[in-house]
Design a protein around this motif. Sequence first.
Motif, short mmCIF file in Angstrom:
data_model
loop_
_atom_site.label_atom_id
_atom_site.label_comp_id
_atom_site.label_asym_id
_atom_site.label_seq_id
_atom_site.Cartn_x
_atom_site.Cartn_y
_atom_site.Cartn_z
N PRO A 94 1.07 -1.24 0.11
CA PRO A 94 -0.12 0.06 -0.01
C PRO A 94 0.88 1.30 -0.02
CG PRO A 94 -0.71 -1.65 1.70
CD PRO A 94 0.51 -2.29 1.29
N PRO A 95 0.37 2.30 -0.82
CA PRO A 95 -0.63 2.68 -1.43
C PRO A 95 -1.21 2.15 -2.74
CG PRO A 95 0.58 4.53 -1.75
CD PRO A 95 1.48 3.35 -1.06
N TYR A 96 -0.22 0.99 -3.30
CA TYR A 96 -0.52 0.73 -4.35
C TYR A 96 -1.24 -0.72 -4.33
CZ TYR A 96 3.36 3.46 -6.09
OH TYR A 96 4.07 4.81 -6.03
N GLY A 97 -2.17 -0.94 -5.27
CA GLY A 97 -3.16 -1.89 -5.14
C GLY A 97 -2.58 -3.34 -5.75
N LEU A 98 -1.58 -3.45 -6.33
CA LEU A 98 -1.04 -4.65 -6.71
C LEU A 98 -0.37 -5.64 -5.63
CD1 LEU A 98 2.45 -4.50 -8.65
CD2 LEU A 98 1.83 -3.07 -6.77
N TRP A 99 -0.46 -6.82 -5.89
CA TRP A 99 0.15 -7.69 -4.53
C TRP A 99 0.47 -8.89 -5.40
CZ3 TRP A 99 -2.60 -12.33 -3.17
CH2 TRP A 99 -4.03 -12.38 -3.57
N PHE A 100 1.24 -9.98 -4.79
CA PHE A 100 1.55 -11.05 -5.23
C PHE A 100 1.65 -12.28 -4.39
CE2 PHE A 100 4.27 -7.40 -6.77
CZ PHE A 100 3.99 -7.50 -8.05
N ARG A 101 1.28 -13.51 -5.16
CA ARG A 101 1.28 -14.54 -4.23
C ARG A 101 2.30 -15.68 -4.62
NH1 ARG A 101 -4.62 -16.56 -4.21
NH2 ARG A 101 -4.56 -15.52 -2.10
N GLY A 102 3.07 -16.11 -3.59
CA GLY A 102 3.61 -17.37 -3.88
C GLY A 102 5.23 -16.79 -3.91
N PRO A 103 6.19 -17.60 -3.32
CA PRO A 103 7.65 -17.24 -3.44
C PRO A 103 8.13 -16.98 -4.70
CG PRO A 103 7.20 -19.49 -1.86
CD PRO A 103 6.12 -19.01 -2.66
N GLY A 104 7.84 -17.89 -5.81
CA GLY A 104 8.23 -17.52 -7.16
C GLY A 104 7.92 -16.11 -7.68
N ASP A 105 6.83 -15.76 -7.51
CA ASP A 105 6.49 -14.31 -7.99
C ASP A 105 7.07 -13.59 -7.19
OD1 ASP A 105 4.87 -15.58 -10.12
OD2 ASP A 105 3.06 -15.03 -9.44
N ILE A 106 6.93 -13.48 -5.76
CA ILE A 106 7.73 -12.62 -4.89
C ILE A 106 8.90 -12.38 -5.33
CG2 ILE A 106 8.32 -12.07 -2.64
CD1 ILE A 106 5.57 -13.37 -1.61
N ARG A 107 9.78 -13.62 -5.44
CA ARG A 107 11.05 -13.46 -6.03
C ARG A 107 11.34 -12.88 -7.21
NH1 ARG A 107 15.22 -16.28 -8.72
NH2 ARG A 107 17.19 -16.52 -7.78
N ALA A 108 10.60 -13.18 -8.36
CA ALA A 108 10.79 -12.32 -9.30
C ALA A 108 10.47 -10.90 -9.38
CB ALA A 108 9.63 -12.96 -10.34
N TRP A 109 9.62 -10.29 -8.56
CA TRP A 109 9.19 -9.00 -8.24
C TRP A 109 10.59 -8.39 -7.59
CZ3 TRP A 109 6.69 -4.42 -9.39
CH2 TRP A 109 6.73 -3.59 -8.21
N MET A 110 10.88 -9.06 -6.64
CA MET A 110 12.07 -8.43 -5.75
C MET A 110 13.32 -8.18 -6.65
SD MET A 110 10.78 -7.53 -3.10
CE MET A 110 12.25 -7.06 -2.09
N LEU A 111 13.65 -9.19 -7.61
CA LEU A 111 14.61 -9.03 -8.51
C LEU A 111 14.43 -8.37 -9.95
CD1 LEU A 111 16.12 -12.86 -8.23
CD2 LEU A 111 17.11 -10.69 -7.16
N GLY A 112 13.15 -7.86 -10.08
CA GLY A 112 12.73 -6.97 -11.30
C GLY A 112 12.58 -5.66 -10.79
N PRO A 113 11.03 -5.26 -10.90
CA PRO A 113 10.79 -3.94 -10.55
C PRO A 113 11.17 -3.36 -8.87
CG PRO A 113 9.13 -4.99 -11.69
CD PRO A 113 10.09 -5.96 -11.49
N GLY A 114 11.54 -4.61 -8.15
CA GLY A 114 11.81 -4.09 -6.84
C GLY A 114 13.36 -4.02 -6.42
N ALA A 115 14.01 -4.38 -7.51
CA ALA A 115 15.55 -4.57 -7.39
C ALA A 115 16.21 -3.20 -6.73
CB ALA A 115 16.03 -4.82 -8.70
N LYS A 116 15.37 -2.15 -6.82
CA LYS A 116 16.10 -0.99 -6.08
C LYS A 116 16.31 -1.05 -4.57
CE LYS A 116 15.19 2.44 -9.89
NZ LYS A 116 14.14 3.52 -10.16
N CYS A 117 15.74 -1.95 -3.94
CA CYS A 117 15.63 -2.05 -2.70
C CYS A 117 16.93 -2.75 -2.12
CB CYS A 117 14.54 -3.10 -2.19
SG CYS A 117 12.98 -2.41 -2.41
N GLU A 118 17.68 -3.42 -3.42
CA GLU A 118 19.06 -4.05 -2.83
C GLU A 118 19.70 -3.02 -2.20
OE1 GLU A 118 22.71 -6.67 -4.80
OE2 GLU A 118 21.05 -5.69 -6.16
N GLY A 119 20.72 -3.50 -1.14
CA GLY A 119 21.43 -2.34 -0.24
C GLY A 119 20.73 -1.82 0.90
N SER A 120 19.25 -2.21 1.19
CA SER A 120 18.53 -1.71 2.24
C SER A 120 19.10 -1.89 3.50
CB SER A 120 17.29 -2.09 2.17
OG SER A 120 16.70 -1.39 0.77
#
Length: 398
Positions: A308-334
């Motif tokens: 939140p505040p975005y409406g999208l969400w993901f289910r399952g380790p595979g899709d969560i991993r793909a998101w974190m290594l794709g659009p969410g990759a800027k979180c690396e180094g947090s």
Amino acid sequence: MPELPEVEALRDVLADRITGRPVAQVCVVAGRLSVPLVTVLAMVTASAERQNRPPTAQGMTMSTTSARTLSAGSAGSAGASLSVDAELETYRRELTGYCYRLLGSAFEAEDAVQETMVRAWKSYDRFEGRSSLRSWLYRIATNVCLTMADGSRRRARPMDLSSPAPAGAEPGPPLPETAWVEPMPDSRTLPADPAERAETRDSVRLALIAALQHLPPKQRAVLILREVLSWRAAEVAELLGTTVASVNSALQRARATLAAAGVTDEPPSEPLTEEHRSLLTRYLRAFEAYDMDALTSLLREDATLSMPPYGLWFRGPGDIRAWMLGPGAKCEGSRLIPTEANGSLGFGQYRRAADGEGHTAWGLHVLDVRGGKIAGICVFLDTARLFPLFGLPPRLTP
């Protein structure tokens, strides 16, 4: 009556800023500075007299004469006012928990409690003791919350509004903050006693708070009073000004609604054991190392990730991993800072600062742990509002 140093230093500027605001907002100032309400009212009155305009309360004008009566007077009356203020304050935490369950918003809950305190403080001399002070305060708080909830939009989680998104989906436009159930620090809602806290943790978990929003406000109040706070049906009926039969009927309808939403099928949260804390430590280390293999190994097969505040969400380790290594990759180094929210442990996340100097606030992680694994990760991105609420700094220095 001696004043706190910060009050003495800020007397005029603070009074000037809050003169003319609703009394509930005046009380927010008192609560956040740990200043007695009577002191703040005195400051408002003094400023109002200088500006020749009285402070206002909930659309009603309070004359400087009546305000002076509340905030000044003899040493005895001032002492009595402070005694009343202190007595009311002992109920703040449990009232905040009650209002939060009713409203689904940390900030609206705090506003409701402030308004409750103001109404109680102003009418305390008319409290006749026919019920306990606690019951009287709950009656006021219920009326305040029902008014706030009347006609307002139902708050939810992303999972309540849409189907899971594919791993490569973009966030899309953010929804307003009023769309979402908000997180709440445990320190503001749960009892200080460890045994009592363990018994009530489940009653503030995000899934339940979201499910409660499906109920009409009065049914919500009945369910919370009966099932969470263990009030007797006769006590609830007296508080709501209705009959025991009506209370029992509302409770049955509320239970049926929650059962249809699948809430009653969820197992209770696990105690915060050392094993639980070890799991969350591994989550912290995996996230900071941005080791997605290690992180997803901690997740259940049906785990969810929402932001939140975005409406999208993901289910399952595979899709969560793909998101974190794709659009969410800027979180690396947090970096993550532990906190406690909604009966569980969570983390304040800080991403690398654009200027290269340290890390800046990015999101508040609230984790749901079940069966020894993480069942849900909800990352709230409104850090400007939430980090101060949780006592988290806006920036971490190198």
